[in-house]
Write a protein that holds these residues in place. Sequence first.
Motif, PDB file in Angstrom:
ATOM      1  N   ALA A   1       0.850  -1.209   0.000  1.00 51.18           N
ATOM      2  CA  ALA A   1       0.000   0.000   0.000  1.00 51.18           C
ATOM      3  C   ALA A   1       0.879   1.251   0.000  1.00 51.18           C
ATOM      4  N   ALA A   2       1.924   1.235   0.824  1.00 51.88           N
ATOM      5  CA  ALA A   2       2.827   2.398   0.891  1.00 51.88           C
ATOM      6  C   ALA A   2       3.582   2.572  -0.422  1.00 51.88           C
ATOM      7  N   TYR A   3       3.946   1.457  -1.044  1.00 53.41           N
ATOM      8  CA  TYR A   3       4.668   1.532  -2.320  1.00 53.41           C
ATOM      9  C   TYR A   3       3.763   2.087  -3.426  1.00 53.41           C
ATOM     10  N   VAL A   4       2.504   1.628  -3.452  1.00 52.96           N
ATOM     11  CA  VAL A   4       1.548   2.145  -4.440  1.00 52.96           C
ATOM     12  C   VAL A   4       1.334   3.639  -4.199  1.00 52.96           C
ATOM     13  N   GLU A   5       1.232   4.018  -2.929  1.00 53.58           N
ATOM     14  CA  GLU A   5       1.088   5.446  -2.595  1.00 53.58           C
ATOM     15  C   GLU A   5       2.259   6.251  -3.176  1.00 53.58           C
ATOM     16  N   SER A   6       3.477   5.777  -2.944  1.00 51.51           N
ATOM     17  CA  SER A   6       4.642   6.534  -3.429  1.00 51.51           C
ATOM     18  C   SER A   6       4.705   6.520  -4.955  1.00 51.51           C
ATOM     19  N   SER A   7       4.265   5.422  -5.588  1.00 46.81           N
ATOM     20  CA  SER A   7       4.225   5.369  -7.057  1.00 46.81           C
ATOM     21  C   SER A   7       3.207   6.378  -7.572  1.00 46.81           C
ATOM     22  N   ALA A   8       2.053   6.466  -6.902  1.00 47.38           N
ATOM     23  CA  ALA A   8       1.020   7.428  -7.312  1.00 47.38           C
ATOM     24  C   ALA A   8       1.547   8.858  -7.191  1.00 47.38           C
ATOM     25  N   VAL A   9       2.266   9.118  -6.104  1.00 45.60           N
ATOM     26  CA  VAL A   9       2.835  10.464  -5.912  1.00 45.60           C
ATOM     27  C   VAL A   9       3.790  10.790  -7.057  1.00 45.60           C
ATOM     28  N   LYS A  10       4.622   9.802  -7.421  1.00 48.14           N
ATOM     29  CA  LYS A  10       5.581  10.021  -8.519  1.00 48.14           C
ATOM     30  C   LYS A  10       4.865  10.262  -9.846  1.00 48.14           C
ATOM     31  N   MET A  11       3.684   9.695 -10.002  1.00 50.67           N
ATOM     32  CA  MET A  11       2.916   9.893 -11.245  1.00 50.67           C
ATOM     33  C   MET A  11       2.191  11.235 -11.270  1.00 50.67           C
ATOM     34  N   GLY A  12       2.268  11.959 -10.160  1.00 48.63           N
ATOM     35  CA  GLY A  12       1.611  13.270 -10.130  1.00 48.63           C
ATOM     36  C   GLY A  12       0.399  13.325  -9.216  1.00 48.63           C
ATOM     37  N   TYR A  13       0.006  12.178  -8.659  1.00 49.43           N
ATOM     38  CA  TYR A  13      -1.105  12.157  -7.681  1.00 49.43           C
ATOM     39  C   TYR A  13      -0.509  12.464  -6.302  1.00 49.43           C
ATOM     40  N   THR A  14      -0.151  13.713  -6.114  1.00 58.67           N
ATOM     41  CA  THR A  14       0.716  14.064  -4.989  1.00 58.67           C
ATOM     42  C   THR A  14       0.033  14.013  -3.618  1.00 58.67           C
ATOM     43  N   ARG A  15      -1.309  13.937  -3.595  1.00 59.72           N
ATOM     44  CA  ARG A  15      -1.999  13.898  -2.294  1.00 59.72           C
ATOM     45  C   ARG A  15      -2.339  12.469  -1.875  1.00 59.72           C
ATOM     46  N   SER A  16      -1.897  11.497  -2.651  1.00 61.42           N
ATOM     47  CA  SER A  16      -2.298  10.110  -2.389  1.00 61.42           C
ATOM     48  C   SER A  16      -1.963   9.672  -0.968  1.00 61.42           C
ATOM     49  N   LYS A  17      -2.840   8.826  -0.447  1.00 58.23           N
ATOM     50  CA  LYS A  17      -2.689   8.443   0.967  1.00 58.23           C
ATOM     51  C   LYS A  17      -3.114   6.992   1.149  1.00 58.23           C
ATOM     52  N   ALA A  18      -2.223   6.192   1.752  1.00 61.75           N
ATOM     53  CA  ALA A  18      -2.495   4.759   1.907  1.00 61.75           C
ATOM     54  C   ALA A  18      -2.936   4.400   3.320  1.00 61.75           C
ATOM     55  N   PHE A  19      -3.732   3.354   3.387  1.00 65.39           N
ATOM     56  CA  PHE A  19      -4.209   2.772   4.644  1.00 65.39           C
ATOM     57  C   PHE A  19      -4.074   1.253   4.517  1.00 65.39           C
ATOM     58  N   ALA A  20      -4.022   0.557   5.641  1.00 67.50           N
ATOM     59  CA  ALA A  20      -3.932  -0.909   5.542  1.00 67.50           C
ATOM     60  C   ALA A  20      -4.531  -1.549   6.775  1.00 67.50           C
ATOM     61  N   GLY A  21      -4.773  -2.840   6.670  1.00 66.22           N
ATOM     62  CA  GLY A  21      -5.378  -3.565   7.783  1.00 66.22           C
ATOM     63  C   GLY A  21      -4.360  -3.907   8.854  1.00 66.22           C
ATOM     64  N   GLY A  22      -4.758  -3.693  10.100  1.00 67.47           N
ATOM     65  CA  GLY A  22      -3.922  -4.110  11.222  1.00 67.47           C
ATOM     66  C   GLY A  22      -3.113  -2.990  11.839  1.00 67.47           C
ATOM     67  N   SER A  23      -2.762  -3.199  13.109  1.00 67.51           N
ATOM     68  CA  SER A  23      -2.005  -2.199  13.874  1.00 67.51           C
ATOM     69  C   SER A  23      -0.524  -2.224  13.506  1.00 67.51           C
ATOM     70  N   CYS A  24       0.016  -1.058  13.158  1.00 68.24           N
ATOM     71  CA  CYS A  24       1.447  -1.011  12.798  1.00 68.24           C
ATOM     72  C   CYS A  24       2.332  -1.308  14.015  1.00 68.24           C
ATOM     73  N   LYS A  25       1.813  -1.089  15.224  1.00 64.91           N
ATOM     74  CA  LYS A  25       2.593  -1.429  16.427  1.00 64.91           C
ATOM     75  C   LYS A  25       2.817  -2.934  16.476  1.00 64.91           C
ATOM     76  N   LYS A  26       1.730  -3.667  16.260  1.00 61.96           N
ATOM     77  CA  LYS A  26       1.802  -5.128  16.314  1.00 61.96           C
ATOM     78  C   LYS A  26       2.634  -5.678  15.145  1.00 61.96           C
TER      79      LYS A  26
END
Length: 193
Positions: free
Chosen positions: A98-123
């Motif tokens: 999800a984070a990689y797709v977000e950064s790819s979208a930003v590089k394509m010009g979708y500069t406000r793109s924002k990713a979310f994913a399932g599960g706690s990042c702490k865990k």
Amino acid sequence: MSLEKLINTALESGVSDAAVISAQDIKVQDELAALCTDSRCENYGLSAGCPPFVSGPSGFRKIQKKFNHALVIKIDVPLEILMANQVYEIMKIVHEIAAYVESSAVKMGYTRSKAFAGGSCKKIFCHEYRDCCVISKKDRCRNPESARASMSGFGINVAEMLKTAGWSGTSIVKDGETSTDSMSWVAGMVLVG
Ligand code: SF4
């Protein structure tokens, strides 16, 4: 054309499927976000990606209005893995993609793109550490290029979102995970814009 390219980016990164839906079709429900507190989720309050440190359903609705498209991703997982600790490895992969797709979208010009994913990042990412260094204000996130906020803290109805993406016949188990009798999914989503 670029949205097709983003779907291919996700597929080439290893997801089982990826689809673009209208961002306005993502259903957000206060009662789903309330489960984080009411059911005393073990991850509540432990990371910057979970309540009460995210803007919740009201914050997501405000962001949602500003986007036309959302790219939904899922990785198919056998149910026995969903119920085992191995699921955190799969969730980690979903966060990373999800984070990689977000950064790819930003590089394509979708500069406000924002990713979310399932599960706690702490865990998933920081289980060996006592604290999330963001909420303890000791430092920046240890995993800014891979950890993303959990969808459930925003009240995102993940099961409905997956149906909207064309993947039917599921029922929700918990954040970002859905199940049929023998197969489950772990999911993520990128607002593209
Ligand atoms: S430091 Fe760890 S727990 Fe805190 S937001 Fe980053 S990945 Fe999540």
